[in-house]
Structures are given as C-alpha cells and as structure tokens.
Design a protein around this motif. Structure first.
Motif, PDB file in Angstrom:
ATOM      1  N   MET A   5      11.299   5.923  -5.861  1.00 32.20           N
ATOM      2  CA  MET A   5      11.306   6.072  -7.047  1.00 32.20           C
ATOM      3  C   MET A   5      10.213   5.334  -7.689  1.00 32.20           C
ATOM      4  O   MET A   5       9.404   5.546  -8.754  1.00 32.20           O
ATOM      5  N   ASN A   6       9.550   4.147  -6.973  1.00 31.01           N
ATOM      6  CA  ASN A   6       8.470   3.208  -7.340  1.00 31.01           C
ATOM      7  C   ASN A   6       7.317   4.444  -7.366  1.00 31.01           C
ATOM      8  O   ASN A   6       6.378   4.221  -8.204  1.00 31.01           O
ATOM      9  N   TYR A   7       7.086   5.002  -6.245  1.00 34.29           N
ATOM     10  CA  TYR A   7       6.142   6.081  -6.219  1.00 34.29           C
ATOM     11  C   TYR A   7       6.097   6.994  -7.244  1.00 34.29           C
ATOM     12  O   TYR A   7       4.822   7.377  -7.826  1.00 34.29           O
ATOM     13  N   TYR A   8       7.043   7.457  -7.732  1.00 35.76           N
ATOM     14  CA  TYR A   8       7.180   8.572  -8.927  1.00 35.76           C
ATOM     15  C   TYR A   8       6.764   7.793 -10.481  1.00 35.76           C
ATOM     16  O   TYR A   8       5.997   8.618 -11.134  1.00 35.76           O
ATOM     17  N   MET A  45       0.078   2.463  -5.822  1.00 38.88           N
ATOM     18  CA  MET A  45       0.344   2.952  -4.682  1.00 38.88           C
ATOM     19  C   MET A  45      -0.223   2.893  -3.676  1.00 38.88           C
ATOM     20  O   MET A  45       0.273   2.967  -2.169  1.00 38.88           O
ATOM     21  N   LEU A  46      -1.556   2.223  -3.540  1.00 41.38           N
ATOM     22  CA  LEU A  46      -2.263   1.801  -2.256  1.00 41.38           C
ATOM     23  C   LEU A  46      -1.195   0.722  -1.460  1.00 41.38           C
ATOM     24  O   LEU A  46      -1.106   0.669  -0.316  1.00 41.38           O
ATOM     25  N   MET A  47      -0.813  -0.346  -2.333  1.00 41.67           N
ATOM     26  CA  MET A  47      -0.206  -1.517  -1.822  1.00 41.67           C
ATOM     27  C   MET A  47       1.111  -0.842  -1.092  1.00 41.67           C
ATOM     28  O   MET A  47       1.441  -1.460   0.165  1.00 41.67           O
ATOM     29  N   MET A  48       1.616   0.037  -1.822  1.00 50.36           N
ATOM     30  CA  MET A  48       3.025   0.495  -1.222  1.00 50.36           C
ATOM     31  C   MET A  48       2.773   1.166   0.282  1.00 50.36           C
ATOM     32  O   MET A  48       3.572   1.074   0.983  1.00 50.36           O
ATOM     33  N   VAL A  49       1.692   2.009   0.210  1.00 52.27           N
ATOM     34  CA  VAL A  49       1.501   2.654   1.492  1.00 52.27           C
ATOM     35  C   VAL A  49       0.771   1.596   2.559  1.00 52.27           C
ATOM     36  O   VAL A  49       1.457   1.518   3.719  1.00 52.27           O
ATOM     37  N   MET A  50       0.276   0.847   1.953  1.00 51.46           N
ATOM     38  CA  MET A  50      -0.549  -0.023   3.013  1.00 51.46           C
ATOM     39  C   MET A  50       0.489  -1.411   3.509  1.00 51.46           C
ATOM     40  O   MET A  50       0.288  -1.901   4.372  1.00 51.46           O
ATOM     41  N   MET A  51       1.437  -1.486   2.758  1.00 52.34           N
ATOM     42  CA  MET A  51       2.380  -2.595   3.110  1.00 52.34           C
ATOM     43  C   MET A  51       3.160  -2.037   4.327  1.00 52.34           C
ATOM     44  O   MET A  51       3.660  -2.962   5.187  1.00 52.34           O
ATOM     45  N   LEU A  52       3.510  -0.852   4.402  1.00 51.28           N
ATOM     46  CA  LEU A  52       4.264  -0.200   5.303  1.00 51.28           C
ATOM     47  C   LEU A  52       3.172  -0.448   6.813  1.00 51.28           C
ATOM     48  O   LEU A  52       3.972  -0.523   7.972  1.00 51.28           O
ATOM     49  N   ASN A  53       1.947  -0.397   6.721  1.00 54.98           N
ATOM     50  CA  ASN A  53       1.156  -0.195   7.654  1.00 54.98           C
ATOM     51  C   ASN A  53       0.612  -1.632   8.152  1.00 54.98           C
ATOM     52  O   ASN A  53       0.080  -1.759   9.323  1.00 54.98           O
ATOM     53  N   ASN A  54       0.821  -2.957   7.352  1.00 59.29           N
ATOM     54  CA  ASN A  54       0.495  -4.084   7.755  1.00 59.29           C
ATOM     55  C   ASN A  54      -1.116  -4.040   7.676  1.00 59.29           C
ATOM     56  O   ASN A  54      -1.604  -4.994   8.436  1.00 59.29           O
ATOM     57  N   ASN A  55      -1.584  -3.301   6.631  1.00 61.62           N
ATOM     58  CA  ASN A  55      -3.213  -3.366   6.545  1.00 61.62           C
ATOM     59  C   ASN A  55      -3.637  -3.707   5.046  1.00 61.62           C
ATOM     60  O   ASN A  55      -3.567  -3.037   4.133  1.00 61.62           O
ATOM     61  N   ILE A  56      -3.662  -5.229   5.010  1.00 62.56           N
ATOM     62  CA  ILE A  56      -3.921  -5.856   3.797  1.00 62.56           C
ATOM     63  C   ILE A  56      -5.316  -5.895   3.492  1.00 62.56           C
ATOM     64  O   ILE A  56      -6.005  -5.749   2.137  1.00 62.56           O
ATOM     65  N   ASN A  57      -6.361  -5.641   4.414  1.00 63.10           N
ATOM     66  CA  ASN A  57      -7.656  -5.858   4.055  1.00 63.10           C
ATOM     67  C   ASN A  57      -8.162  -4.777   3.244  1.00 63.10           C
ATOM     68  O   ASN A  57      -9.295  -4.920   2.526  1.00 63.10           O
ATOM     69  N   ILE A  58      -7.610  -3.485   3.311  1.00 58.04           N
ATOM     70  CA  ILE A  58      -8.037  -2.223   2.339  1.00 58.04           C
ATOM     71  C   ILE A  58      -7.751  -2.728   1.132  1.00 58.04           C
ATOM     72  O   ILE A  58      -8.580  -2.377   0.067  1.00 58.04           O
ATOM     73  N   ILE A  59      -6.684  -3.228   0.814  1.00 59.85           N
ATOM     74  CA  ILE A  59      -6.412  -3.564  -0.579  1.00 59.85           C
ATOM     75  C   ILE A  59      -7.330  -4.645  -1.096  1.00 59.85           C
ATOM     76  O   ILE A  59      -7.804  -4.620  -2.307  1.00 59.85           O
ATOM     77  N   LEU A  60      -7.706  -5.541  -0.406  1.00 59.89           N
ATOM     78  CA  LEU A  60      -8.825  -6.802  -0.765  1.00 59.89           C
ATOM     79  C   LEU A  60     -10.206  -6.024  -1.183  1.00 59.89           C
ATOM     80  O   LEU A  60     -10.813  -6.335  -2.207  1.00 59.89           O
TER      81      LEU A  60
END
Length: 97
Positions: A5-8, A45-60
């Motif tokens: 629902m957040n993604y939509y 959207m990027l945070m939602m996807v990257m939090m699942l993968n534990n990849n915070i560096n791309i968000i920074l």
C-alpha cells in the motif's frame, strides 16, 4: 500488505508530480518544486526497497545527488531572475542566452 500500500501511494505521488511538472512548465520555481517532489517520491520508494536488502549507502549517495540538484536549480533560478527580472519561461529566449 501494508508495504504494498505504501508502494502504491509513492507511485501515485510520482505520477502526480510528473503531471505537475508538465502542467507548471512555464514557471521555474514551481518546476523546481515539482522536481524535488519527484525526488522525494523516488527516495521513499528507494528506501523501501533498500531497507529490505540492508543497503543504506545507496540512499546516502542519492541524498547527496538530490541536494546538489536542488542547489544547482536554485542557483540557476537566481541568475535568471537577476538577468531578466522574472522567472517566467514564456518570456525567455534561450538562443540569445
């Protein structure tokens, strides 16, 4: 279920901001604001996807890119206002610029 629902909601934000970008094309300040709104929805959207993968560096890296884009846009806006006296795109002639 809650995650989808957040993604939509973020996709709706993205498409509304694209519509606003095309509708308010003639005013530079509103165009910059809609670009920041696009960046915000993509960040969510990027945070939602990257939090699942534990990849915070791309968000920074993305946040650094967004800040640089915002500063560059405001700088161009200030230069256009100083040169022409307004920020209306209808009155600008980019061939002479």
């Amino acid at each position: 279920m809650y995650m989808y629902m957040n993604y939509y909601i973020y996709m709706i934000m993205f498409f509304i901001s694209l519509f606003m970008f095309s509708y308010y094309y003639y005013y530079i300040l509103l165009t910059l604001m809609t670009l920041e709104f696009i960046m915000l929805s993509v960040l969510m959207m990027l945070m939602m996807v990257m939090m699942l993968n534990n990849n915070i560096n791309i968000i920074l890296y993305y946040l650094v890119f967004v800040v640089c884009e915002g500063v560059l846009g405001l700088t161009i806006l200030i230069l256009l206002i100083r040169m022409n006296g307004n920020s209306n795109m209808k009155l600008l002639n980019f061939i002479l610029w």
